[in-house]
Design an enzyme around this catalytic site. Structure first.
Site, short mmCIF file in Angstrom:
data_model
loop_
_atom_site.label_atom_id
_atom_site.label_comp_id
_atom_site.label_asym_id
_atom_site.label_seq_id
_atom_site.Cartn_x
_atom_site.Cartn_y
_atom_site.Cartn_z
N TYR A 192 -27.13 4.59 -5.28
CA TYR A 192 -26.59 5.13 -4.03
C TYR A 192 -26.34 6.64 -4.10
O TYR A 192 -25.39 7.14 -3.50
CB TYR A 192 -25.31 4.38 -3.62
CG TYR A 192 -25.54 2.90 -3.49
CD1 TYR A 192 -26.35 2.39 -2.48
CD2 TYR A 192 -24.97 1.99 -4.38
CE1 TYR A 192 -26.59 1.02 -2.36
CE2 TYR A 192 -25.21 0.62 -4.28
CZ TYR A 192 -26.02 0.15 -3.27
OH TYR A 192 -26.26 -1.20 -3.16
N CYS A 239 -20.60 23.43 3.41
CA CYS A 239 -19.60 24.13 4.21
C CYS A 239 -18.50 23.21 4.70
O CYS A 239 -18.27 23.08 5.90
CB CYS A 239 -20.30 24.81 5.37
SG CYS A 239 -21.58 25.93 4.80
N GLU A 240 -17.87 22.51 3.77
CA GLU A 240 -16.77 21.61 4.10
C GLU A 240 -15.79 21.60 2.94
O GLU A 240 -16.22 21.49 1.79
CB GLU A 240 -17.27 20.18 4.29
CG GLU A 240 -18.22 20.04 5.44
CD GLU A 240 -18.34 18.61 5.95
OE1 GLU A 240 -17.45 17.79 5.68
OE2 GLU A 240 -19.34 18.36 6.61
N GLU A 288 -28.19 -10.66 -6.01
CA GLU A 288 -28.87 -9.44 -5.57
C GLU A 288 -28.21 -8.18 -6.12
O GLU A 288 -27.63 -7.39 -5.38
CB GLU A 288 -28.85 -9.38 -4.03
CG GLU A 288 -29.49 -10.58 -3.38
CD GLU A 288 -29.33 -10.57 -1.86
OE1 GLU A 288 -28.37 -9.96 -1.34
OE2 GLU A 288 -30.17 -11.18 -1.19
N PRO A 289 -28.26 -7.96 -7.43
CA PRO A 289 -27.61 -6.76 -7.99
C PRO A 289 -28.39 -5.48 -7.66
O PRO A 289 -29.62 -5.49 -7.65
CB PRO A 289 -27.65 -7.02 -9.50
CG PRO A 289 -28.83 -7.93 -9.70
CD PRO A 289 -28.93 -8.77 -8.46
N GLY A 290 -27.68 -4.43 -7.39
CA GLY A 290 -28.30 -3.12 -7.19
C GLY A 290 -27.64 -2.14 -8.14
O GLY A 290 -28.17 -1.78 -9.20
N ARG A 291 -26.40 -1.76 -7.77
CA ARG A 291 -25.64 -0.79 -8.55
C ARG A 291 -25.57 -1.15 -10.03
O ARG A 291 -25.75 -0.29 -10.89
CB ARG A 291 -24.21 -0.75 -7.98
CG ARG A 291 -23.31 0.30 -8.59
CD ARG A 291 -21.85 0.00 -8.26
NE ARG A 291 -21.62 -0.24 -6.86
CZ ARG A 291 -21.36 0.69 -5.95
NH1 ARG A 291 -21.30 1.95 -6.31
NH2 ARG A 291 -21.14 0.36 -4.69
N GLY A 300 -23.10 -6.81 -5.58
CA GLY A 300 -21.74 -6.28 -5.57
C GLY A 300 -21.09 -6.12 -6.92
O GLY A 300 -19.93 -5.71 -7.01
#
Ligand code: LLP
Length: 437
Positions: free
Chosen positions: A396, A366-367, A298-301, A256
């Site tokens: 991500y 298309c949004e 548990e680092p990811g980002r 996180g």
């Protein structure tokens, strides 16, 4: 007065200052290019096409070293969901990290590079029978249990002595986006601390003939800036450990740690975190007369976000009464984060400079909500064919990419010592058609 402020008066436009914290380490900006890992991004775009994700190996690996140096006694577990890519898993294995996977798919990727099974943790609030079967077949080190149902499922499929942790919801609000706030009560993850469900799960697993309880886990959420939230989690988790009545050897505080996305944002205070969490852990354990458990994070980002950038080609520019839309050849299929979490990005034009004007960078889907960056400064004469670079897209992005509008997902090109290397190839129409029978 700075040189950049002086130059417009001479009619020469200076390239906008590069916000170093957002870009891969050592990125240099010249008037007509951007160089990452010793490689010109204009050349990368010409060779590999756009959109294109570029990943700087040195930056990701400097982050793994920073985590290990800040917490030398802790086990650092890379959150594989943040960037599921074989080469990245290889770097993590080589750098001594463990790996968190949360599906048979992520496990298959880990397995394909021979990631050591004993260093794999299996996560997720839903582990299907196939996920559990794959985990048991590979002999993964630890499974993090998330529900009473799952305890039963694992007991019936695991080898005797399978090591497990129990995921606890500690009731800590880490003040992050509600979609990624997982430490608070009343949600789908883990066993509630406040309701007593966590303690009950501990007793249930401790009495299990086939599972071996080695630790407790909590994950407060993602893009967290405040170290105080982790300190509070430590206090609550140690109190739980003290009431367990069985030895708990490992305390996993999850991931996180925030990454900088916008000018002025700073990286997570890793040094402060390491110090304050260690102090809180030692103090609480002493106060409650329990041995200090081994810490896991548990680092990811925070490892991969700023190692990555995405290159886009401008397809069209439209001026309306109130603003300028700059439409690019990617969008919410390679970056749904603005639509999902209101995430904001900064954008840089590569190849030209000039007086800046605010624009809205939009995607090709298309949004109306397919917006990549709102109200960002770009040269006022931005036009079709220009190359744009968005930093902080390593985490991500590849992981969340979709085939919306049947747009092919972009490649990942690794850069290192001036050499580009294709890590994930661009998706083709053939890939898209293959599954549709
Ligand atoms: N551990 C567990 C159990 C997790 O669920 C996660 C992320 C992490 C560690 C790593 O968190 P990190 O250090 O990367 O923040 N798609 C969202 C983020 C979802 C995070 C899911 N879990 C986004 O793009 O912001």
């Amino acid at each position: 007065m700075t040189l950049a402020q002086l130059l417009p008066s001479t009619g020469i436009a200076a390239p906008p200052v590069l916000e170093e914290a957002l870009w891969p380490v050592g990125t240099t900006a010249t008037r007509d290019d951007l160089v990452i890992g010793g490689v010109s991004v204009s050349r990368l775009a010409a060779r590999f096409g756009t959109p294109c994700q570029v990943l700087d190996e040195a930056t990701a690996r400097s982050r793994t070293r920073a985590f290990r140096a800040a917490l030398p006694a802790a086990e650092v577990v890379f959150a594989g969901k943040s960037l599921p890519c074989r080469e990245v898993y290889r770097w993590m294995a080589e750098d001594g990290l463990s790996l968190d996977v949360c599906s048979a798919g992520e496990l298959a990727l880990a397995r394909s590079v021979g990631f050591p099974a004993e260093r794999i943790l299996v996560h997720g609030n839903v582990k299907t029978p196939e996920d559990l079967k794959a985990a048991v077949a590979y002999g993964v080190g630890r499974v993090v249990l998330d529900s009473t149902d799952e305890i039963g499922h694992l007991e019936s499929s695991a080898r005797a002595g399978q090591q497990v942790l129990i995921r606890v919801t500690p009731g800590v609000d880490a003040r992050t986006h509600p979609a990624v706030a997982t430490g608070v009560e009343d949600q789908k993850f883990g066993f509630s601390l406040a309701s007593g469900a966590a303690l009950e799960a501990v007793r249930r697993v401790a009495a299990s003939p086939s599972l071996r309880l080695v630790g407790l886990h909590c994950h407060l959420g993602s893009q967290i800036r405040h170290v105080a939230a982790y300190e509070e989690a430590v206090r609550r988790m140690v109190r739980l450990i003290a009431s367990c009545g069985v030895p708990i050897d490992q305390l996993d505080l999850g991931g996180g740690f925030a990454a900088p996305y916008l000018p002025g944002e700073t990286p997570f205070d890793l040094g402060g975190f390491a110090h304050r969490v260690r102090v809180a852990l030692n103090y609480e354990c002493q106060a409650h007369h329990v041995p200090v458990p081994r810490l896991l994070i548990e680092p990811g980002r925070s490892i991969v976000a700023n190692a990555g950038i995405t290159l886009y080609r401008v397809a069209a520019v439209k001026h309306t009464a109130t603003r300028t839309f700059v439409a690019v050849d990617g969008g919410m299929s390679d970056n749904p984060r603005p639509a999902l979490y209101g995430a904001r990005y900064t954008v840089r034009l590569v190849g030209r400079t000039g007086p800046q004007a605010p624009v809205t960078v939009v995607g090709r889907h298309c949004e109306a909500g397919d917006v990549l960056a709102e109200n960002v400064p770009l040269p006022a004469d931005v036009r079709s064919g220009d190359l744009l670079a968005i930093p902080a897209t390593g985490a991500y992005h590849h992981a969340l990419a979709s085939n919306y509008n049947l747009v092919c997902r972009p490649p990942i090109v690794g850069v290192r010592h001036g050499e580009p290397r294709l890590l994930v190839r661009r998706e083709t129409e053939e890939d898209l058609l293959r599954r549709d029978l």
